[in-house]
Design an enzyme around this catalytic site. Sequence first.
Site, short mmCIF file in Angstrom:
data_model
loop_
_atom_site.label_atom_id
_atom_site.label_comp_id
_atom_site.label_asym_id
_atom_site.label_seq_id
_atom_site.Cartn_x
_atom_site.Cartn_y
_atom_site.Cartn_z
N GLU A 124 45.24 83.73 -25.76
CA GLU A 124 46.51 83.76 -25.00
C GLU A 124 46.30 83.22 -23.59
OE1 GLU A 124 48.69 87.53 -24.87
OE2 GLU A 124 49.40 86.92 -22.89
N SER A 181 40.78 92.33 -30.95
CA SER A 181 42.17 92.67 -30.62
C SER A 181 42.17 93.32 -29.23
CB SER A 181 42.73 93.63 -31.66
OG SER A 181 43.88 94.27 -31.16
#
Length: 333
Positions: free
Chosen positions: A143, A239
């Site tokens: 991201e 994650s």
Amino acid sequence: MTTDMGMPPILSPEAADKAVLLAAPRGYCAGVDRAVITVEKALDLYGAPVYVRKQIVHNKHVVSDLESRGAIFVEELDEVPTGATVVFSAHGVSPEVHRQAEERSLKTIDATCPLVTKVHHEAKRFAGEDYDILLIGHAGHEEVEGTAGEAPDHIQLVQSPADVPGIVVRDPKRVAWLSQTTLSVDETLETVAAIRARFPELLDPPSDDICYATQNRQLAVKEIASESDLVIVVGSGNSSNSVRLVEVALEAGAKAAHRVDDASEIDESWLDGVSTVSVTSGASVPEALVQGVLALLAERGYPDAQAVHSAEESLIFALPKELRRDLKAAGRA
Ligand code: SF4
């Protein structure tokens, strides 16, 4: 497997001094749900294989399930045959990746979470106004790479307050900050405070960059952490929001907290002397994996879980427009 807090369960003698608290909300967020459904529908509509750049969401079970149904996960677009269909993951991509896809005549479906796209828009706007942008996030996270790629000449990464003294900007009066969507809320506030101490005219993003799902899952685990001898966070090691949940649980008073991909990773010794176990899961985790953990706890003499609700979620995102268009054309909208 869960029991509402308002209805005390009838406990077996060995379970009487034990409790399992189940954080709510937990698991899938709207962006993950949309991204996974995107790949599933793309496989149905176009047939296998469908290529996916990077892991569609950061969960190894989700990825291996989609692989078994015909998805092929690649690291970069040069691994995708010319003209093939490729899905961009929920974490977003930089404009350079879109350019490469066009150059290679790939059919693209962009499953970037709309809340990540929002941060991209903020980056473009601040860069357009010629601000130096401090992007709070973790180096190497997809991201962050995608967001930074929107304005590489204006954005620099700040990972923690320790990075703040080393920041170099062109004009201390024209500095803005943005963040990755899946950070610890409290740590990010600390980093922003350190940045603001150096640049008092620091410009804030127009709204929170840390997304609702990350915030709600952190809030939910905080509510039960102090009562917990052990917090089990279900989620994969890559994650970000799952890893943050372990840290948040410990900071909020849990005696111990561990992340597992699934029940098979639970070390039985973690349960030694443990009365209250709390369970939660990251935003990319299918609920079946949580239920697997609860089943293991039940086998070890723990009672049914008591759900502890701290927020309601009802957000749903529409599928990517390219996919909606093709589903409609095929009469499958
Ligand atoms: S964690 Fe937040 S930003 Fe990431 S996919 Fe889910 S809703 Fe979107």
